[in-house]
Design a protein around this motif. Structure first.
Motif, mmCIF file in Angstrom:
data_model
loop_
_atom_site.group_PDB
_atom_site.id
_atom_site.type_symbol
_atom_site.label_atom_id
_atom_site.label_comp_id
_atom_site.label_asym_id
_atom_site.label_seq_id
_atom_site.Cartn_x
_atom_site.Cartn_y
_atom_site.Cartn_z
ATOM 1 N N CYS A 150 0.846 -1.199 0.000
ATOM 2 C CA CYS A 150 0.000 0.000 0.000
ATOM 3 C C CYS A 150 0.880 1.248 0.000
ATOM 4 C CB CYS A 150 -0.894 0.028 1.235
ATOM 5 S SG CYS A 150 -1.926 -1.445 1.451
ATOM 6 N N TRP A 151 0.304 2.374 -0.407
ATOM 7 C CA TRP A 151 1.032 3.634 -0.323
ATOM 8 C C TRP A 151 1.488 3.903 1.105
ATOM 9 C CZ3 TRP A 151 2.783 5.622 -4.542
ATOM 10 C CH2 TRP A 151 2.068 5.598 -5.738
ATOM 11 N N LYS A 152 0.601 3.669 2.061
ATOM 12 C CA LYS A 152 0.941 4.033 3.440
ATOM 13 C C LYS A 152 1.995 3.125 4.053
ATOM 14 C CE LYS A 152 -3.154 6.767 4.423
ATOM 15 N NZ LYS A 152 -4.313 7.032 5.304
ATOM 16 N N LEU A 184 -6.431 10.830 -3.705
ATOM 17 C CA LEU A 184 -6.716 9.683 -2.846
ATOM 18 C C LEU A 184 -7.004 10.080 -1.404
ATOM 19 C CD1 LEU A 184 -4.100 6.942 -3.869
ATOM 20 C CD2 LEU A 184 -6.592 6.716 -3.949
ATOM 21 N N PHE A 185 -6.170 10.971 -0.858
ATOM 22 C CA PHE A 185 -6.201 11.243 0.581
ATOM 23 C C PHE A 185 -6.770 12.606 0.950
ATOM 24 C CE2 PHE A 185 -2.131 8.525 0.428
ATOM 25 C CZ PHE A 185 -2.848 7.349 0.530
ATOM 26 N N TYR A 193 1.377 13.032 4.329
ATOM 27 C CA TYR A 193 1.930 11.744 3.890
ATOM 28 C C TYR A 193 3.267 11.960 3.183
ATOM 29 C CZ TYR A 193 2.688 7.634 0.992
ATOM 30 O OH TYR A 193 3.267 6.551 0.375
ATOM 31 N N CYS A 246 -2.781 -0.721 -2.593
ATOM 32 C CA CYS A 246 -4.089 -1.201 -2.152
ATOM 33 C C CYS A 246 -5.123 -0.095 -2.055
ATOM 34 C CB CYS A 246 -3.950 -1.920 -0.806
ATOM 35 S SG CYS A 246 -3.582 -0.829 0.595
ATOM 36 N N GLU A 247 -4.693 1.161 -1.776
ATOM 37 C CA GLU A 247 -5.657 2.244 -1.631
ATOM 38 C C GLU A 247 -6.243 2.681 -2.977
ATOM 39 O OE1 GLU A 247 -2.252 3.115 1.345
ATOM 40 O OE2 GLU A 247 -2.465 2.461 -0.724
#
Length: 342
Positions: A150-152, A184-185, A193, A246-247
Motif C-alpha cells: 500500500c502507499w501508506k 486519494l487522501f 503523507y 491497495c488504496e
C-alpha cells in the motif's frame, strides 16, 4: 471524468547518427519525454518510413514544458512527443501548442478521444499507464523487511533511506504521483503523507522511470514509477515485484503535440499521424515498452499491466492539467516536503 476512467479500464539523449536526409534538407526537431529506448526506436522508424531527418532530444516532461515556455516567441522545437498528458494540457491552456486533427484520431480508444477533446484538439493521447511502485525482491529478503502493498506502507521506518521517486518539478511521473495522492487522501493529508515519505526517500530523480531502474539494479529497495516501466525492467531479468497500491492509484495518458509557431508544420503533422498509427505505436513494444497504446488497431504489448483489474482514482485531468494548480502544488511541495536546496 467518470467516462474517461471507465474507458481507460476497457536526462538528455540525442540521436542523429545515420539519419536519413529529407529531400528539402530540413530537419524535424522533436522533444521526447518517453523512455530513451523508445525515443531512439521512434526516431529510427520515422526516418526509415519518411526519409526525413529528425533531431530527437530526450528530456523530462517538466523540462520540455519549461523549454517550450522559454521559446514561445521563437520556437526551435516542432513536436513534443511523450510525457504525461496533464503537462500537455497545461501547455495547451497557455496557447503554446497548435490544434491538429489527425485522420487516425477516429481510430483511438475512448479515453484518448476524450483527452483530445479536453485539450481543445491541441494534444492527442498515444498511450496510457498506471502508477505504482516496485521493490527489489532480493534486497527485501536479504534485509528481512516486510513486503509493501500500500502507499501508506512506504512511510514505515523500515524503509528509511531505501526509496527513490521522481521530483515533480521535473518528472511528469512524479507530478502524477503528487496529484494521485491529493485525489486519494485529500490535499492536506496527502502533504502530511509526503512529508513522512520524504524521510524515507534517498533521492528525488529528474526522470520518472529512474526510480524503478535503480531498484532493478539494486541501488534502491523501492522505486515509485509507472508500472509499465517496472515491467520493462522485470522482463529484462530484474528481481522486481510490481505493486498496484491497495488504496488505489492514478494513471497517465501520454500525449503528442505540435508546438505553436513551428516552421515545419506539415512535417510535424505527418509525425503526429505516424505517432497515432498502429505502426508508430508498435515502436513502443519493439523498444521493450509496455504502455497501453491508444489506437484500437494497435497490438497490446504482452507485458502491459491489466488496467481493468486495478483500483483506479477518477483522475481529474481538467483540474491537474492547469498551470495554476500545477504551480500551486509544486510550490507547496517545495515549501513543505522537499525544499529545492535539499
Amino acid at each position: 471524468m467518470k467516462r474517461l476512467l471507465a474507458a481507460f479500464s476497457a536526462g538528455l539523449t540525442l540521436w542523429v547518427c545515420g539519419a536519413a536526409i529529407a529531400q528539402d534538407g530540413e530537419k524535424l526537431s522533436v522533444l521526447c519525454a518517453a523512455d530513451e529506448a523508445w525515443c531512439a526506436a521512434m526516431q529510427r522508424a520515422y526516418e526509415l518510413r519518411t526519409g526525413v531527418q529528425t533531431i530527437m532530444v530526450r528530456k523530462s516532461t517538466g523540462e520540455v514544458l519549461d523549454q517550450i515556455r522559454r521559446e514561445k516567441d521563437a520556437p526551435t522545437i516542432d513536436v513534443w512527443w511523450g510525457g504525461t498528458g496533464d503537462t500537455h494540457l497545461q501547455a495547451a491552456s497557455e496557447n503554446l501548442l497548435e490544434a491538429y486533427l489527425s485522420p487516425h484520431e477516429a481510430e483511438l480508444l475512448p479515453w484518448a478521444q476524450n483527452f483530445f477533446s479536453m485539450s481543445g484538439g491541441q494534444a492527442a493521447g498515444i498511450y496510457a499507464g498506471a502508477l505504482g511502485f516496485a521493490y527489489n525482491r532480493n534486497l527485501l529478503e536479504t534485509e528481512g523487511l516486510p513486503a509493501p502493498t500500500c502507499w501508506k506502507d512506504l512511510i514505515s521506518d523500515a524503509y528509511r533511506g531505501k526509496i527513490m521517486t521522481g521530483n515533480p518539478n521535473y518528472a511528469g511521473t512524479a507530478f502524477t504521483t503528487l496529484a494521485t495522492l491529493v485525489q486519494l487522501f485529500g490535499e492536506d493529508d496527502a502533504f502530511l503523507y509526503m512529508k513522512a515519505l520524504d524521510r524515507n526517500v534517498a533521492e528525488y530523480t529528474k526522470a520518472g522511470s529512474a526510480p524503478v531502474k535503480a531498484a532493478a539494479r539494486g541501488e534502491a529497495l523501492i522505486g515509485i514509477s509507472f508500472m509499465h516501466d517496472a515491467v520493462t525492467q522485470k522482463e529484462a531479468g530484474a528481481p522486481l515485484v510490481i505493486v498496484a497500491p491497495c488504496e488505489g492509484t492514478g494513471y497517465e495518458i501520454g500525449a503528442v503535440s505540435i508546438v505553436r509557431g513551428t516552421k515545419n508544420r506539415e512535417e510535424a503533422r505527418r509525425f503526429v499521424d505516424f505517432a497515432l498509427s498502429p505502426a508508430g505505436q508498435a515502436t513502443g513494444a519493439a523498444a521493450g515498452q509496455n504502455q497501453v497504446p491508444s489506437n484500437a488497431k494497435a497490438a497490446l504489448p504482452s507485458g502491459a499491466p491489466d488496467l481493468s483489474i486495478m483500483k483506479m482514482v477518477d483522475y481529474d485531468f481538467a483540474t491537474f492539467g492547469t498551470p495554476e494548480e500545477r504551480d500551486r502544488l509544486l510550490l507547496r511541495f517545495d515549501t513543505e516536503v522537499h525544499p529545492p536546496s535539499q
